[in-house]
Structures are given as structure tokens and as C-alpha cells.
Enzyme design. Structure first.
Site, short mmCIF file in Angstrom:
data_model
loop_
_atom_site.label_atom_id
_atom_site.label_comp_id
_atom_site.label_asym_id
_atom_site.label_seq_id
_atom_site.Cartn_x
_atom_site.Cartn_y
_atom_site.Cartn_z
N GLU A 161 0.84 -1.20 0.00
CA GLU A 161 0.00 0.00 0.00
C GLU A 161 0.88 1.25 0.00
OE1 GLU A 161 -2.97 -0.16 -0.68
OE2 GLU A 161 -3.53 -2.23 -0.20
N ARG A 209 -18.39 0.04 4.55
CA ARG A 209 -19.50 -0.60 3.83
C ARG A 209 -20.25 -1.57 4.73
NH1 ARG A 209 -19.63 -5.14 1.29
NH2 ARG A 209 -17.40 -5.48 1.41
N CYS A 245 -8.42 -1.52 7.61
CA CYS A 245 -7.01 -1.61 7.18
C CYS A 245 -6.46 -0.23 6.86
CB CYS A 245 -6.87 -2.54 5.98
SG CYS A 245 -7.09 -4.28 6.43
N HIS A 265 -1.47 -5.64 1.98
CA HIS A 265 -2.66 -6.50 1.87
C HIS A 265 -2.28 -7.83 1.23
CE1 HIS A 265 -5.91 -3.30 2.44
NE2 HIS A 265 -6.38 -4.34 3.09
N1 PCA Z 1 -9.14 -6.48 5.93
C1 PCA Z 1 -10.03 -5.37 6.15
C2 PCA Z 1 -10.00 -5.13 7.64
C3 PCA Z 1 -9.31 -6.30 8.23
C4 PCA Z 1 -8.74 -7.04 7.10
O1 PCA Z 1 -7.99 -8.00 7.20
C5 PCA Z 1 -9.68 -4.16 5.32
O2 PCA Z 1 -9.09 -4.32 4.24
O3 PCA Z 1 -9.96 -3.04 5.73
#
Ligand code: PCA
Length: 218
Positions: free
Chosen positions: A84, A94, A147, A172
């Protein structure tokens, strides 16, 4: 004394039984050899909570005083490990979080900067992920859910000098194959762990990021 790396993952959310990020963090920790890597690894599990996750992260920064922080989360629909690049100062949920909170257009930090760029060397990390044989990409959005909130809170804390000299960012990972319908985007736990370990190692050894083009036109 060697540097300490803080590596976090998330609890399951949205009715899922597991979270790929925590499965991957545990796998990285299980294989981590502090002497060989030249850095100690501390792992932590964050709740999928807009309130509690950034609070827990702040506690961890104060307790662990890491030189490097990599926070991992799961991104449904993605098929590559995503570095990211940026976190934005907005929460727009959401679905409710695990506390039942569903903020809409609320800042992560009232009065904070509009956005923070990752202080990970994202291009060098991307190159390392790809070299490890794992699909990877630079992502230009971490979404607007928990996240992104953790990514923003981390960058905000680091920019404020909470842990002097520390760098960090958010990564991610895709869902695990067993959590998606056959043929949907996923990555197995070994791949996600190899990707996260490559990110940590590359960040530890890179002080100046690699000039690698990895942007998108749209
Ligand atoms: N993914 C979510 C929150 C926790 C996770 O593992 C996100 O992308 O915000």
C-alpha cells in the site's frame, strides 16, 4: 542489540472463519530465525475495530519500539500481495466492524493530514516479493475500512516521531484459496507468508527505495 520488527495481522471479520493476514504472519514467525535475519520479530493480532485497532497499534509502538513495522490485512478480490503506497484520512465503512461501528465519512485523525505515504521502500519491497516468486503489486488504495485506518494511524504515529527512526507501512494479502469459490482470486498461506517475509527483509536492508516504475494510469 538487533533491530526489532513489529509484524501485525488481523482477526477474522465479515463472517469469515480465518483472516489470511494472521495466518501468514504466524507462518512468517514460525520460520523466523533472529540470528540469521539480524532482527527480532514481534507479532501481534489486531481487532477489526475502527476504535480498538489503532489504539492497540499505538500501545504496541510504545511497548515494542520497533525499527520497522509491517501491518498486514486481507483484501478479498485481490490475487497479489499489495504494497500500500498511501493511506487516506477517512473512514467509510460498507459493513459494520466487529464492534458494530460503521463510520461514514469520518476522519481517522481529526485535523490530521489528508493522506500519508508509506515509509516502506515499496518498490524495493515489490521487487523482493516478485523475486520470491509471489505475485505482487503496488496498490494505490488500501480502501476506507479498518485496514486503511490502521495504515493511516501507523503513518501518522511514525510521522509524529512516536518511535524515532522507525519506518513502516501496510501490506494487503489475498484471501486463502479455501475461503473463496473455486477459480476466484486467492493466494495460499505459504505464498502470502513468503510475500510478507520478502517485504520485511527488503525493508530491513533498503534505506533508499529502488526507482522502479510500478504505477497505473487509472
Ligand atoms: N481487511 C479489512 C479489515 C481487516 C482485514 O484483514 C480491510 O481491508 O480493511
Amino acid at each position: 542489540m538487533s533491530a526489532t520488527v513489529l509484524l501485525t495481522g488481523f482477526e477474522p471479520f465479515d463472517g469469515q472463519p480465518v483472516n489470511a493476514s494472521w495466518a501468514a504472519v504466524r507462518a512468517v514467525a514460525g520460520a523466523w530465525d533472529e540470528a540469521a535475519e539480524g532482527a527480532a520479530l514481534v507479532t501481534a493480532l489486531l481487532p477489526v475495530s475502527f476504535t480498538r485497532a489503532p489504539r492497540r497499534l499505538a500501545e504496541l509502538l510504545a511497548e515494542v519500539r520497533p525499527a520497522l513495522v509491517v501491518c498486514g490485512g486481507e483484501a478479498g478480490g485481490r490475487s497479489a500481495v499489495g504494497l500500500e503506497r498511501v493511506a487516506v484520512n477517512v473512514q467509510d465503512a460498507r459493513i459494520p466492524d466487529e464492534d458494530g461501528e460503521q463510520p461514514v465519512d469520518v476522519p481517522v485523525v481529526a485535523g490530521g493530514a489528508v493522506a500519508h505515504l508509506s515509509s516502506l521502500p515499496v518498490k524495493a519491497c515489490l521487487a523482493a516479493v516478485l523475486e520470491a516468486g509471489v505475485p505482487g503489486e503496488v496498490s494505490n488504495t488500501a480502501g476506507t475500512y479498518v485496514c486503511n485506518t490502521v495504515a493511516y494511524a501507523l503513518a501518522d504515529q511514525l510521522a509524529a516521531g512516536r518511535v524515532p527512526g522507525a519506518r513502516g507501512g501496510f501490506v494487503h494479502v489475498p484471501r486463502l484459496p479455501e475461503q473463496v469459490p473455486a477459480g476466484s482470486a486467492s493466494l495460499d498461506v505459504d505464498g502470502a507468508a513468503a510475500g510478507l517475509a520478502a517485504v520485511v527483509r527488503a525493508a530491513l536492508r533498503t534505506t533508499r527505495d529502488a526507482p522502479l516504475a510500478a504505477g497505473t494510469l487509472a
